[in-house]
Enzyme design. Sequence first.
Site, PDB file in Angstrom:
ATOM      1  N   ASP A  46       0.814  -1.220   0.000  1.00 20.87           N
ATOM      2  CA  ASP A  46       0.000   0.000   0.000  1.00 20.87           C
ATOM      3  C   ASP A  46       0.846   1.268   0.000  1.00 20.87           C
ATOM      4  OD1 ASP A  46      -2.580   1.224   0.016  1.00 20.87           O
ATOM      5  OD2 ASP A  46      -2.314   1.725   2.130  1.00 20.87           O
ATOM      6  N   SER A  52      -7.621   5.807  -1.005  1.00 20.70           N
ATOM      7  CA  SER A  52      -7.769   4.484  -1.614  1.00 20.70           C
ATOM      8  C   SER A  52      -9.202   3.988  -1.459  1.00 20.70           C
ATOM      9  CB  SER A  52      -6.814   3.485  -0.959  1.00 20.70           C
ATOM     10  OG  SER A  52      -5.479   3.906  -1.096  1.00 20.70           O
ATOM     11  N   GLN A  90      -4.888  -1.093  -7.487  1.00 20.94           N
ATOM     12  CA  GLN A  90      -5.546  -0.205  -6.531  1.00 20.94           C
ATOM     13  C   GLN A  90      -6.250   0.915  -7.281  1.00 20.94           C
ATOM     14  OE1 GLN A  90      -3.678   2.686  -3.421  1.00 20.94           O
ATOM     15  NE2 GLN A  90      -4.063   0.775  -2.314  1.00 20.94           N
TER      16      GLN A  90
END
Length: 365
Positions: free
Chosen positions: A214, A297, A349
């Site tokens: 991430d 996100s 993502q």
Amino acid sequence: MSKRVTLFEPPQLDDSKAPIENVLELTPVDDIGPDVFTNTRPLWHPPGARGIYGGAAIAQCLAAAMRTVPADFAVHSMHCYFVLAGDSEIPIVYHVERVRDGRSFITRTVQARQRGRPIFTTTLSFSKANSGGKKKIQHASAMPPVPLPAVPAPGKKRFDENGGGPFESARAGIVNRDSNPEEKKVRRWVRCRGRISEAGAQHAHLSALAYITDSFFIGTVSRVHDIPRFSSAAELKRALKALKNPSDLDDEDIARSLNELKEEEAAELRRRLEGALNKLKDHRNQKDHKEIGMMVSLDHSIYFHNPWNFRADEWMITEMESPWAGEGRGLVLQKIWAKDGTLIATCTQEGVVRLKQDEPPRAKI
């Protein structure tokens, strides 16, 4: 009533484990149920973020699910949704649901909850080792020819672009730097600090990898457009002031991390604007100037290709690209290789990526 950061008093850090193992440690909550866990230690709230670092929720959900699966099964995919911003000042409770137990595949869902509401949800699939048979179809994207980070000379700083957190990184360049945004590829070397313990086994390496995926991810959208995340020193100060529970970074490390991030972004601007920091003010006054207003996100997927054959505490190369952005969102693809060239994982993502708007706010009706 004061907030409590964890359900239970955190134990002392275990020096026999890597920092990432301590950060991601879980505690069972048997009073609630057999497959319920909580964060053992406070979670990090990154500067400028709306909530906790998303990689922590991803990694701890994976760790919780792995506790309910036999040792000869390994995760091959997880699909996640960020529902609400996680609050680093209250505990997270992870609820694992055993959806299916098959001979070759096992399915789990995990909900991360705060105050009884889901803030993050993921579905994971596990496959049994060597269940594909002796005859196999095999191919993989080749690792880009990027040299390993140079070893710092004695007395020089280590690879500290990420401050003093549980992993470190080093830039590895941008491919097609002067091309269109969709053609650029951003590369970085990453690895966990320290040495992951034998007790942690491969589960610890998988959780660490999930945590790392991430980092720098949705920010790729702004990077390929040469838009800095922090466009002034004042923004950096506001982000630092808003920081909560930096359990894996101290103030000095955070400040250094922000300054280095600023320097990196300034270098990108310097190439195009022949100035960077001393010309940011002039740049902001240009009619075509763009500044990030929101970057959050929405979802995150990881496909684990070789879950048994890598170490997260050794250098891994990541390559990120953004094939599309529009409608206030952006999509990023990420490939991760071990230093021996093994393709470890492919990630995707999508996130909200909105610019600050020039028009004045509309009157309320």
